[in-house]
Scaffold this active site. Sequence first.
Site, PDB file in Angstrom:
ATOM      1  N   ASP A 327       4.881  25.306  -3.560  1.00 38.90           N
ATOM      2  CA  ASP A 327       6.071  25.081  -4.280  1.00 38.90           C
ATOM      3  C   ASP A 327       7.079  24.721  -2.741  1.00 38.90           C
ATOM      4  O   ASP A 327       6.748  24.360  -1.862  1.00 38.90           O
ATOM      5  CB  ASP A 327       6.688  25.831  -5.168  1.00 38.90           C
ATOM      6  CG  ASP A 327       7.556  25.129  -6.287  1.00 38.90           C
ATOM      7  OD1 ASP A 327       8.360  24.418  -5.740  1.00 38.90           O
ATOM      8  OD2 ASP A 327       7.207  25.422  -7.506  1.00 38.90           O
ATOM      9  N   HIS A 350       6.207  21.904  -1.060  1.00 40.67           N
ATOM     10  CA  HIS A 350       7.282  20.963  -1.765  1.00 40.67           C
ATOM     11  C   HIS A 350       8.239  20.551  -0.772  1.00 40.67           C
ATOM     12  O   HIS A 350       9.295  19.951  -1.557  1.00 40.67           O
ATOM     13  CB  HIS A 350       7.546  21.284  -3.482  1.00 40.67           C
ATOM     14  CG  HIS A 350       6.464  21.196  -4.103  1.00 40.67           C
ATOM     15  ND1 HIS A 350       6.528  21.463  -5.428  1.00 40.67           N
ATOM     16  CD2 HIS A 350       5.194  21.195  -4.059  1.00 40.67           C
ATOM     17  CE1 HIS A 350       5.252  21.308  -6.160  1.00 40.67           C
ATOM     18  NE2 HIS A 350       4.508  21.186  -5.101  1.00 40.67           N
TER      19      HIS A 350
END
Length: 519
Positions: A327, A350
Amino acid sequence: MGGVNFRSLTFMILIAFFVWCSSIETCIARRGKHWRQSRYAAALSKKKGGSHGHRNYHNGGSKPKPPPPQSHKATPSPKPKEEVPPSTPSPHGGYSYDQQSTVFNVLDFGAKGDGKSDDTKAFQDTWAAACKVEASTVVVPAEFVFLVGPISFSGPYCQANIVFQLDGTIIAPTDARPWGKGLLQWLEFTKLKGIAIQGKGILDGRGSGWWQDAPYEDPYDDERKLIIPLNSTVQERPPMPVRNELSGKMPSIKPTALRFYGSFNVTVTGITIQNSPQCHLKFDNCMGVVVHDITVSSPGDSPNTDGIHLQNSNDVLIHSSNLACGDDCVSIQTGCSNVYIHNVNCGPGHGISIGSLGRDNTKACVSNITVRDIVMHNTMNGVRIKTWQGGSGSVQGVLFSNIQVSEVQLPIVIDQFYCDKRKCSNETAAVALSGITYEKIRGTYTVKPVHFACSDSLPCIGVTLSAIELKPVQERYHLYDPFCWQTFGELTTPTVPPISCLQIGKPTNNRVQSDHDVC
């Protein structure tokens, strides 16, 4: 008569002589005994003077020296019982610690370090002892593996400036029983002043069982909707890692590996945090945070495993670290200000994100954020701001500078329509975005170079772009041109590709924030 007198006189002289000799021997014997007692007293005095204070026999300390050999002229009697040193042998051959200790080794409190025995209580007992001593050190020694369940190393009654010296490896249980119905964190440090976690050790959350258990219950990164494979199919969920190391179904609430709450002057340096069930390192309600030279390591497809998560924390410095996760490499949430991030390698992951903010009509305030000198490789996003419809508050004073991207899907993103659920309703309220600067962002992208989606009722203002050079790489996704919606600001240099969708200046009908919205 004279003979008798002579004999009597001689006899008296002999008696006097023997009496005199007896007195001399007694005196000499007494003098000798007094001399021996003086030497022993002096020896005891020297030993007592040299033994005060505590020696550290671990973590580089020397072993106690043997006593000097006694003189053959005198053999002192055994030392009185009250003079025996307070330290006693520990199970691993060292010494346990008295109340004057400043260094506390978990092995001395019963930890086995064999990777199988439950060392949770030993860690709790070590902390309880160290907590009472200012500037103490908890030692987790190298070359040992400690199986430790959920623990809260908590204040506020602990002394200040405790160091947690992590040189060994700490592993989380993969049995469901220690977790009960689910916990928000594995190792927590709360309400402390001057706490430092340092060393070359490893925290291993062994999270693969958690990732596999309930992937469809996890929040879903909304930016995936922008990534369309060339075969025109959208993969709803990324593949999950193969399930292993699991003993029974794990709770749906997934813990953060290492969390700090309500603490001042926190330092984390040198350590590796890997395979966390969820977020790796989290700071909530902290002031004065320094993180540097750490490593976060988890697979790119591990769900919701943010690297570093900041919330309601101020005066934060993060630098010189490698963050690989599933993430956001760094996630900056509401209540954060004065955050400076530089010289960080990010990927997979991310990217570095502010948000998501304003969920469930909440107020969010973020200000004075600097992210610079970053290298990103094979990440979904580069630098991103994401907010929910219906929120309030503001994000202002943000600088993204000197970001090198390589095969990043979406290098520059503002998304004020963020939604990690199946469906979100349209609302007019929004978190206000202003004073956002992007400069020297260069490299390659695989989907879209710029995506600015701002609120209809509260557009983004003061968005500045300078020295943007992003080139496409055709891999397995559809490529798109820059996109802007309700985004106002300026271009200080030509950009590659041209970002002509940015509206120059300010909106003519921008809604004025109410007092409720202002941070």
